[in-house]
Design an enzyme around this catalytic site. Structure first.
Site, PDB file in Angstrom:
ATOM      1  N   HIS A  43       5.525   1.307  -1.788  1.00 25.28           N
ATOM      2  CA  HIS A  43       4.452   2.297  -1.929  1.00 25.28           C
ATOM      3  C   HIS A  43       4.983   3.638  -1.426  1.00 25.28           C
ATOM      4  O   HIS A  43       5.610   3.706  -0.366  1.00 25.28           O
ATOM      5  CB  HIS A  43       3.236   1.872  -1.113  1.00 25.28           C
ATOM      6  CG  HIS A  43       1.993   2.647  -1.437  1.00 25.28           C
ATOM      7  ND1 HIS A  43       1.850   3.965  -1.099  1.00 25.28           N
ATOM      8  CD2 HIS A  43       0.838   2.288  -2.061  1.00 25.28           C
ATOM      9  CE1 HIS A  43       0.662   4.395  -1.501  1.00 25.28           C
ATOM     10  NE2 HIS A  43       0.026   3.388  -2.089  1.00 25.28           N
TER      11      HIS A  43
ATOM     12  N   THR B 207      -3.430   5.482   1.488  1.00 30.12           N
ATOM     13  CA  THR B 207      -3.816   5.137   0.133  1.00 30.12           C
ATOM     14  C   THR B 207      -3.437   6.190  -0.904  1.00 30.12           C
ATOM     15  O   THR B 207      -3.468   7.398  -0.649  1.00 30.12           O
ATOM     16  CB  THR B 207      -5.333   4.880   0.037  1.00 30.12           C
ATOM     17  OG1 THR B 207      -5.684   4.671  -1.330  1.00 30.12           O
ATOM     18  CG2 THR B 207      -6.138   6.070   0.553  1.00 30.12           C
ATOM     19  N   GLU B 208      -3.129   5.688  -2.097  1.00 28.55           N
ATOM     20  CA  GLU B 208      -2.899   6.557  -3.248  1.00 28.55           C
ATOM     21  C   GLU B 208      -4.148   7.370  -3.567  1.00 28.55           C
ATOM     22  O   GLU B 208      -4.086   8.393  -4.241  1.00 28.55           O
ATOM     23  CB  GLU B 208      -2.530   5.672  -4.438  1.00 28.55           C
ATOM     24  CG  GLU B 208      -1.849   6.371  -5.570  1.00 28.55           C
ATOM     25  CD  GLU B 208      -1.234   5.359  -6.515  1.00 28.55           C
ATOM     26  OE1 GLU B 208      -1.363   5.557  -7.732  1.00 28.55           O
ATOM     27  OE2 GLU B 208      -0.631   4.372  -6.043  1.00 28.55           O
TER      28      GLU B 208
END
Length: 597
Positions: free
Chosen positions: A239, A251-252
Site C-alpha cells: 500500500h 487509507t487511500e
C-alpha cells in the site's frame, strides 16, 4: 480424544469473510466459527476507506465499468468470470449490509455516500468515479460489528480464542479441524462435514506492514502441509501510504478526498507517473512511483519517505488545477471540519503516533506491505481447487484474503477487498451448508490430534539454542529488503537462501514457558513456523515468474510478458519439495492490453 464437538459446518476465522460464511451457513446448517481472536478484534476492523459498488449515488456508474477497472487493475491476471460475478453482486451486497444496520455515511438526499478511490473510473471519460461506499474511515470496523451482531442473532456457535492447528482429512474429504483452547492449552477436535478457511493474509513475513500481529498465514500454511497448492503467491501488494517506519495504514480515502503526494523537493509527483488519474492510480503504480522518487534522491531529507498532504489549502489548490468539482458541479472545496469528519481515525493516528496534525501539517509516509493477491485456490463458490482442471476437494472451502478466487490477479484495487470478503464469504457459507446437507460425517481416525500435539510438543521440548524472536526479525528484514516492491533474481535468491537457513534454525527453537494457560510464547513460535513456510513459497514463486506484472516488479525483467506468463502459478509441497504448476487465466470480455493511467 477428550474434547470432541460436532457441527455441520466449521469456519476458521472470524473476520469479515468468516462471519459472512458463518452467517449464511447457519441459515441452513449447524455452524461453528473458530477464531484465535475475539471476533471484533479481527483484522477486517482495520479496513478504512470503503467497499466498492457501482451504486451511482452521485454520478453515473455501472457494474461493467467496475469489472473493467478490476480486470485492468489486476494487470489482466484476474479471472474475468469471477470478477464479473463479484462486481454484479456488489450492489446487492452493499444494500444488504445497509439493511443489516451498517451505518454508512449519507448524501444530502439520504443515499449511501461514496468517494473516489484509486483505479476506479468512469470508463467513458477516464476520470475517477465515486464508487467507494464508506462509514467515515472505519468501514471495515463497521462491517465487522454489523456481521458479528447478525451472527449472534442467528445463534452461530463461537469458539473464541481457539487457535486452529490442523485440518483433518479422511478419504480425501475435509472432516474437521484440531484447535487449541488458549485459556486452558487443551486440544479440541471439531468434527464437521464442511470446513471453511477464512484465516486472512500473511503480511507479517515483512518488516514494515499494515497487517495485524495475528496475520500469520495460518490457513494457507496448514493446507500447504496437506499437499494442497497455493495460487499466485508471488503477488503481494504494498500500500503506498503507511505511516513512516510503523507501517500503520493511512487509507487511500485520504487521496480520494483530494490528498496529494509530495516529494522532498516540495513537488507533487504523481502527474508524472499517471497523468490521467494522478494520485488515484492503482496501488502498485503509486507505490513504485514513491520508491522511484526516493531512489532518485527526492525523498524527504534523503530518507525513505515522502509526504501525504491533506491540508485544505493544498487540496483546494490542486483540485482547481485538476478541474475537480463537487457532484453538483460546483468547485471542490475541502474544509478543516470536513477532514475531521471524513477521516477521524487517520487524524488520530497521526496525532498519536507521529505528533503531526494532518489538518495543518504534512504526513510522512512510505509504502507498507498490505495485502496478498495469492492464497488458497478456489472457484467463485469458495470450493478449494487443486489443479488446472478445477478439481475440488470435497467439503473444503476458503474465502477472504487467505483465498485466491482470483479476482485481484496481480494487483488489487482499493475497496475491492471488503467487497471480496462479503461476496465470497457469503457464497462459501452457502455452498458449505449445501454440501453438508447431502454429506455424512466421516469416521474420525483415532490419531486425529497427533499431528497438532507433536508439533506443540516439539516446540515445548526444543533445544532452545535458537530464539524465535531473532528468527522472526531476520525473516521480516530480508523479505522486505529483497522480495519487496522492486525485485531481482540475485536478491530474491539470497532471501530464499536465508529463509531456508532460518527454517533449519527454527528446528532448534524451544519455548521458555512450558505452561498451558494462555501460552502466547508457544503459539507465537507455532505461527512463526507458518510464516517461514509462506515466506519460502513467496520467494520461490517470485523467482520463478520472470516478468513484471502488477505487484510483482522485477528490475531484471521489467516488462509484462503475456506470451509466456499470462497464467496463474500453483505451488505445492510434494515429497518435501516445492513444485510449481500453472492454471490458465479466464478471459471472457477484455483482452490484455497495456495499462494506461
Amino acid at each position: 480424544m477428550a474434547n470432541v464437538h460436532q457441527f455441520d459446518v466449521v469456519v476458521i476465522g472470524a473476520g469479515g469473510a468468516g462471519l459472512m460464511a458463518g452467517l449464511y451457513a447457519s441459515r441452513n446448517a449447524k455452524t461453528a466459527v473458530i477464531s484465535k481472536l475475539y471476533p471484533t478484534r479481527s483484522h477486517t476492523g482495520a479496513a478504512q476507506g470503503g467497499i466498492s459498488a457501482a451504486l451511482g449515488n452521485y454520478e453515473e456508474d455501472k457494474p461493467e465499468w467496475h469489472m473493467y477497472d478490476t480486470v485492468k487493475g489486476s494487470d489482466y491476471l484476474g479471472d474475468q468470470d469471477a470478477i464479473e460475478f463479484m462486481t454484479n453482486e456488489a450492489i446487492d451486497a452493499v444494500l444488504e449490509l445497509e439493511h443489516m444496520g451498517l451505518p454508512f455515511d449519507r448524501t444530502p438526499e439520504g443515499r449511501i455516500s461514496q468517494r473516489p478511490f484509486g483505479g476506479h473510473t468512469n470508463n467513458e471519460t477516464g476520470k475517477p468515479v465515486r464508487r467507494a461506499a464508506h462509514a467515515a474511515d472505519r468501514t471495515g470496523h463497521m462491517i465487522l460489528q454489523t456481521l458479528y451482531q447478525q451472527c449472534l442473532k442467528n445463534k452461530v456457535n463461537f469458539f473464541d480464542e481457539y487457535q486452529a492447528l490442523d485440518l483433518i482429512m479422511v478419504n480425501g474429504r475435509a472432516a474437521g479441524v484440531v484447535a487449541v483452547e488458549l485459556a486452558t492449552g487443551e486440544l479440541h477436535t471439531i468434527h464437521a462435514k464442511s470446513v471453511v478457511f477464512a484465516t486472512g493474509g500473511h503480511g507479517r513475513i515483512f518488516d514494515v506492514t499494515s497487517n495485524a500481529y495475528a496475520y500469520t498465514g495460518d490457513g494457507a500454511a496448514i493446507l500447504l502441509r496437506h499437499g494442497i497448492p497455493l495460487e499466485d503467491m508471488e503477488f503481494f501488494q504494498f500500500h503506498p501510504t503507511g505511516i513512516y517506519k510503523l507501517g500503520i495504514l493511512i487509507t487511500e480515502g485520504v487521496r480520494g478526498e483530494g490528498g496529494v503526494l509530495i516529494n522532498g523537493n516540495g513537488e507533487r509527483f504523481m502527474p508524472k507517473y499517471a497523468p490521467g488519474v494522478k494520485d488515484l492510480a492503482s496501488r502498485d503504480v503509486v507505490s513504485r512511483a514513491i520508491y522511484t522518487e526516493i531512489k532518485e534522491g527526492r525523498g524527504v531529507d534523503g530518507k525513505n519517505y515522502v509526504y501525504l498532504d491533506i491540508r485544505p489549502e493544498t487540496v483546494n489548490r490542486f483540485a482547481a488545477q485538476d478541474g475537480r468539482t463537487n457532484p453538483d458541479g460546483s468547485p471542490y472545496n475541502l474544509t478543516a471540519d470536513a477532514v475531521l469528519k471524513k477521516i477521524p481515525d487517520i487524524v488520530d493516528f497521526c496525532r498519536v503516533y507521529l505528533g503531526v496534525d494532518p489538518v495543518t501539517q504534512l504526513m510522512p509516509i512510505q509504502p507498507t506491505a498490505h495485502y496478498t493477491m495469492g492464497g488458497i485456490p478456489t472457484n467463485k463458490y469458495g470450493e478449494v481447487i487443486v489443479d488446472d482442471k478445477d478439481t475440488t476437494v470435497p467439503g473444503l472451502f476458503a474465502a477472504g484474503e487467505c483465498a485466491c478466487v482470483s479476482v485481484h490477479g496481480a494487483n488489487r484495487l482499493g475497496t475491492n477487498s471488503l467487497l471480496d470478503i462479503v461476496v465470497f464469504g457469503k457464497h462459501a457459507g452457502l455452498k458449505a451448508a449445501e454440501y453438508a446437507k447431502s454429506a455424512g460425517f466421516e469416521t474420525l481416525p483415532g490419531d486425529a490430534e497427533s499431528g497438532a500435539k507433536s508439533t506443540l510438543e516439539a516446540l515445548r521440548k526444543g533445544s532452545g539454542t535458537e530464539n524465535a524472536f531473532d528468527i522472526s526479525n531476520e525473516m521480516k528484514q530480508v523479505m522486505f529488503a529483497d522480495v519487496g516492491i522492486y525485485r531481482n533474481e540475485k536478491d530474491m535468491q539470497s532471501a530464499l537462501d536465508k529463509v531456508r537457513e532460518l527454517k533449519e534454525r527454527f528446528k532448534n527453537v524451544g519455548v521458555i514457558d512450558t505452561g498451558k494457560i494462555f501460552n502466547t510464547e508457544l503459539l507465537n513460535a507455532w505461527e512463526l513456523g507458518n510464516l517461514l513456510d509462506i515466506a519460502e513459497v513467496v520467494a520461490v514463486s517470485a523467482i520463478n515468474r520472470k516478468e513484471s506484472r502488477g505487484g510483482h516488479s522485477r528490475e531484471d525483467y521489467p516488462d509484462r510478458d503475456d506470451a509466456n506468463w499470462l497464467k496463474h502459478t500453483l505451488i505445492a509441497r510434494k515429497n518435501g519439495k516445492l513444485e510449481i504448476n500453472y492454471k490458465p487465466v479466464v478471459i471472457t470480455k477484455h483482452q490484455p492490453k497495456a495499462r494506461v493511467y
